[in-house]
Write a protein that holds these residues in place. Structure first.
Motif, PDB file in Angstrom:
ATOM      1  N   VAL A 124       0.832  -1.203   0.000  1.00  0.00           N
ATOM      2  CA  VAL A 124       0.000   0.000   0.000  1.00  0.00           C
ATOM      3  C   VAL A 124       0.871   1.259   0.000  1.00  0.00           C
ATOM      4  O   VAL A 124       0.624   2.195  -0.763  1.00  0.00           O
ATOM      5  N   ASP A 125       1.904   1.293   0.838  1.00  0.00           N
ATOM      6  CA  ASP A 125       2.810   2.453   0.876  1.00  0.00           C
ATOM      7  C   ASP A 125       3.466   2.669  -0.496  1.00  0.00           C
ATOM      8  O   ASP A 125       3.545   3.797  -0.989  1.00  0.00           O
ATOM      9  N   ASP A 126       3.932   1.583  -1.105  1.00  0.00           N
ATOM     10  CA  ASP A 126       4.553   1.670  -2.431  1.00  0.00           C
ATOM     11  C   ASP A 126       3.542   2.144  -3.478  1.00  0.00           C
ATOM     12  O   ASP A 126       3.885   2.921  -4.377  1.00  0.00           O
ATOM     13  N   MET A 127       2.299   1.679  -3.355  1.00  0.00           N
ATOM     14  CA  MET A 127       1.266   2.090  -4.312  1.00  0.00           C
ATOM     15  C   MET A 127       1.011   3.591  -4.216  1.00  0.00           C
ATOM     16  O   MET A 127       0.891   4.271  -5.243  1.00  0.00           O
ATOM     17  N   PHE A 128       0.925   4.120  -2.993  1.00  0.00           N
ATOM     18  CA  PHE A 128       0.735   5.567  -2.852  1.00  0.00           C
ATOM     19  C   PHE A 128       1.919   6.323  -3.443  1.00  0.00           C
ATOM     20  O   PHE A 128       1.740   7.286  -4.190  1.00  0.00           O
ATOM     21  N   GLU A 129       3.131   5.901  -3.109  1.00  0.00           N
ATOM     22  CA  GLU A 129       4.312   6.595  -3.622  1.00  0.00           C
ATOM     23  C   GLU A 129       4.340   6.555  -5.156  1.00  0.00           C
ATOM     24  O   GLU A 129       4.637   7.553  -5.808  1.00  0.00           O
ATOM     25  N   THR A 130       3.995   5.413  -5.728  1.00  0.00           N
ATOM     26  CA  THR A 130       3.954   5.255  -7.182  1.00  0.00           C
ATOM     27  C   THR A 130       2.886   6.148  -7.795  1.00  0.00           C
ATOM     28  O   THR A 130       3.129   6.839  -8.794  1.00  0.00           O
ATOM     29  N   MET A 131       1.699   6.156  -7.203  1.00  0.00           N
ATOM     30  CA  MET A 131       0.580   6.956  -7.711  1.00  0.00           C
ATOM     31  C   MET A 131       0.922   8.446  -7.665  1.00  0.00           C
ATOM     32  O   MET A 131       0.711   9.171  -8.637  1.00  0.00           O
ATOM     33  N   TYR A 132       1.445   8.923  -6.534  1.00  0.00           N
ATOM     34  CA  TYR A 132       1.795  10.339  -6.416  1.00  0.00           C
ATOM     35  C   TYR A 132       2.892  10.726  -7.415  1.00  0.00           C
ATOM     36  O   TYR A 132       2.831  11.785  -8.041  1.00  0.00           O
ATOM     37  N   ALA A 133       3.892   9.866  -7.592  1.00  0.00           N
ATOM     38  CA  ALA A 133       4.987  10.156  -8.524  1.00  0.00           C
ATOM     39  C   ALA A 133       4.484  10.264  -9.962  1.00  0.00           C
ATOM     40  O   ALA A 133       5.044  11.012 -10.767  1.00  0.00           O
ATOM     41  N   ALA A 134       3.395   9.547 -10.265  1.00  0.00           N
ATOM     42  CA  ALA A 134       2.826   9.555 -11.616  1.00  0.00           C
ATOM     43  C   ALA A 134       1.696  10.581 -11.756  1.00  0.00           C
ATOM     44  O   ALA A 134       1.046  10.635 -12.804  1.00  0.00           O
ATOM     45  N   ASN A 135       1.454  11.364 -10.701  1.00  0.00           N
ATOM     46  CA  ASN A 135       0.384  12.367 -10.702  1.00  0.00           C
ATOM     47  C   ASN A 135      -0.993  11.757 -10.947  1.00  0.00           C
ATOM     48  O   ASN A 135      -1.823  12.324 -11.651  1.00  0.00           O
ATOM     49  N   GLY A 136      -1.230  10.590 -10.339  1.00  0.00           N
ATOM     50  CA  GLY A 136      -2.528   9.939 -10.464  1.00  0.00           C
ATOM     51  C   GLY A 136      -3.388  10.188  -9.244  1.00  0.00           C
ATOM     52  O   GLY A 136      -2.929  10.743  -8.235  1.00  0.00           O
ATOM     53  N   ILE A 137      -4.658   9.775  -9.347  1.00  0.00           N
ATOM     54  CA  ILE A 137      -5.570   9.898  -8.201  1.00  0.00           C
ATOM     55  C   ILE A 137      -6.062   8.536  -7.729  1.00  0.00           C
ATOM     56  O   ILE A 137      -6.769   8.447  -6.737  1.00  0.00           O
ATOM     57  N   GLY A 138      -5.690   7.473  -8.443  1.00  0.00           N
ATOM     58  CA  GLY A 138      -6.082   6.128  -8.036  1.00  0.00           C
ATOM     59  C   GLY A 138      -5.133   5.114  -8.644  1.00  0.00           C
ATOM     60  O   GLY A 138      -4.540   5.351  -9.700  1.00  0.00           O
ATOM     61  N   LEU A 139      -4.989   3.977  -7.956  1.00  0.00           N
ATOM     62  CA  LEU A 139      -4.106   2.922  -8.453  1.00  0.00           C
ATOM     63  C   LEU A 139      -4.549   1.596  -7.854  1.00  0.00           C
ATOM     64  O   LEU A 139      -4.787   1.499  -6.648  1.00  0.00           O
ATOM     65  N   ALA A 140      -4.662   0.589  -8.705  1.00  0.00           N
ATOM     66  CA  ALA A 140      -4.981  -0.768  -8.262  1.00  0.00           C
ATOM     67  C   ALA A 140      -3.689  -1.582  -8.217  1.00  0.00           C
ATOM     68  O   ALA A 140      -2.769  -1.347  -9.003  1.00  0.00           O
ATOM     69  N   ALA A 141      -3.640  -2.539  -7.304  1.00  0.00           N
ATOM     70  CA  ALA A 141      -2.418  -3.341  -7.124  1.00  0.00           C
ATOM     71  C   ALA A 141      -1.980  -4.024  -8.412  1.00  0.00           C
ATOM     72  O   ALA A 141      -0.778  -4.126  -8.690  1.00  0.00           O
ATOM     73  N   ILE A 142      -2.929  -4.465  -9.230  1.00  0.00           N
ATOM     74  CA  ILE A 142      -2.561  -5.153 -10.467  1.00  0.00           C
ATOM     75  C   ILE A 142      -1.787  -4.226 -11.393  1.00  0.00           C
ATOM     76  O   ILE A 142      -0.969  -4.682 -12.201  1.00  0.00           O
ATOM     77  N   GLN A 143      -1.976  -2.922 -11.271  1.00  0.00           N
ATOM     78  CA  GLN A 143      -1.254  -1.985 -12.125  1.00  0.00           C
ATOM     79  C   GLN A 143       0.239  -1.953 -11.802  1.00  0.00           C
ATOM     80  O   GLN A 143       1.029  -1.469 -12.616  1.00  0.00           O
ATOM     81  N   VAL A 144       0.621  -2.446 -10.620  1.00  0.00           N
ATOM     82  CA  VAL A 144       2.045  -2.584 -10.277  1.00  0.00           C
ATOM     83  C   VAL A 144       2.427  -4.066 -10.230  1.00  0.00           C
ATOM     84  O   VAL A 144       3.402  -4.447  -9.596  1.00  0.00           O
ATOM     85  N   GLY A 145       1.620  -4.899 -10.900  1.00  0.00           N
ATOM     86  CA  GLY A 145       1.957  -6.304 -11.071  1.00  0.00           C
ATOM     87  C   GLY A 145       1.570  -7.224  -9.926  1.00  0.00           C
ATOM     88  O   GLY A 145       2.001  -8.374  -9.898  1.00  0.00           O
ATOM     89  N   VAL A 146       0.756  -6.747  -8.979  1.00  0.00           N
ATOM     90  CA  VAL A 146       0.346  -7.573  -7.844  1.00  0.00           C
ATOM     91  C   VAL A 146      -1.155  -7.872  -7.979  1.00  0.00           C
ATOM     92  O   VAL A 146      -1.981  -6.970  -7.834  1.00  0.00           O
ATOM     93  N   PRO A 147      -1.522  -9.130  -8.253  1.00  0.00           N
ATOM     94  CA  PRO A 147      -2.927  -9.465  -8.495  1.00  0.00           C
ATOM     95  C   PRO A 147      -3.758  -9.660  -7.219  1.00  0.00           C
ATOM     96  O   PRO A 147      -4.380 -10.691  -7.001  1.00  0.00           O
ATOM     97  N   SER A 148      -3.750  -8.639  -6.365  1.00  0.00           N
ATOM     98  CA  SER A 148      -4.513  -8.674  -5.111  1.00  0.00           C
ATOM     99  C   SER A 148      -5.580  -7.582  -5.159  1.00  0.00           C
ATOM    100  O   SER A 148      -5.375  -6.530  -5.751  1.00  0.00           O
TER     101      SER A 148
END
Length: 188
Positions: free
Chosen positions: A32-56
């Motif tokens: 979850v922490d990595d997902m937030f950091e990834t989303m903010y770095a990409a200037n997004g407002i939402g991110l699903a785990a599968i988008q970073v390769g985790v099928p959860s």
């Protein structure tokens, strides 16, 4: 925390149906922490785990509204020259989310996606919905959602079911979007 690679269409992993989370542990918190950091770095407002390769069945959202209590500041966007209120972080975590009672009335919203960069299209979705989910400790929550939050949660939940927003478009528009994405990749 780490910035993870965001999968981009037509990566076949994006078509994976994600599995429910059963263990609420430190590994989940790191994800979850990595997902937030990834989303903010990409200037997004939402991110699903599968988008970073985790099928959860995990997604994060932060609509980042302007902080009305803060002073305006130069946005730093070269060429803009405007002052803006800084964005306020309001991170939300949804684990094993379910949509309950989607409205029959649809609304059209222009959507984009970090997995389909620089492509935007109008998508019709229920204007409101009730959502049930768990937090990082496994506690259950339920909330009625509308506006951008309702759109965003539905968009991100599509990812958990292997659906991209361009899958809601006609075949012609979807193929045009994918060709535009491929052309942009080759140019980069």
């Amino acid at each position: 925390m780490a910035i993870r690679e965001i999968l981009e269409a037509p990566d076949p992993r994006l078509k994976t149906v994600s599995t429910p989370v059963e263990t609420f542990d430190a590994e989940l918190k790191v994800l979850v922490d990595d997902m937030f950091e990834t989303m903010y770095a990409a200037n997004g407002i939402g991110l699903a785990a599968i988008q970073v390769g985790v099928p959860s069945r995990v997604l994060v959202i932060d609509l980042q509204p302007e902080d009305e209590d803060a002073e305006e500041e130069d946005c730093g966007d070269e060429g803009c020259g405007h002052n803006h209120k800084p964005l306020k972080k309001e991170p939300r975590i949804f684990i094993n989310p379910e949509i309950l009672d989607p409205a029959e009335e649809l609304g059209t919203y222009q959507e984009g996606c970090l997995s389909v960069p620089d492509i935007f299209a109008d998508v019709d979705r229920p204007k409101t919905c009730r959502v049930r989910w768990q937090d990082l400790e496994g506690n259950k929550h339920e909330e009625a959602m509308d506006g951008l939050l309702a759109i965003c949660i539905q968009h991100e939940m599509d990812h958990l079911n292997g659906i991209l927003f361009i899958d809601h478009l006609s075949r012609l528009k979807r193929n045009m979007a994918l060709k535009k994405l491929e052309k942009a990749r080759k140019a980069a």
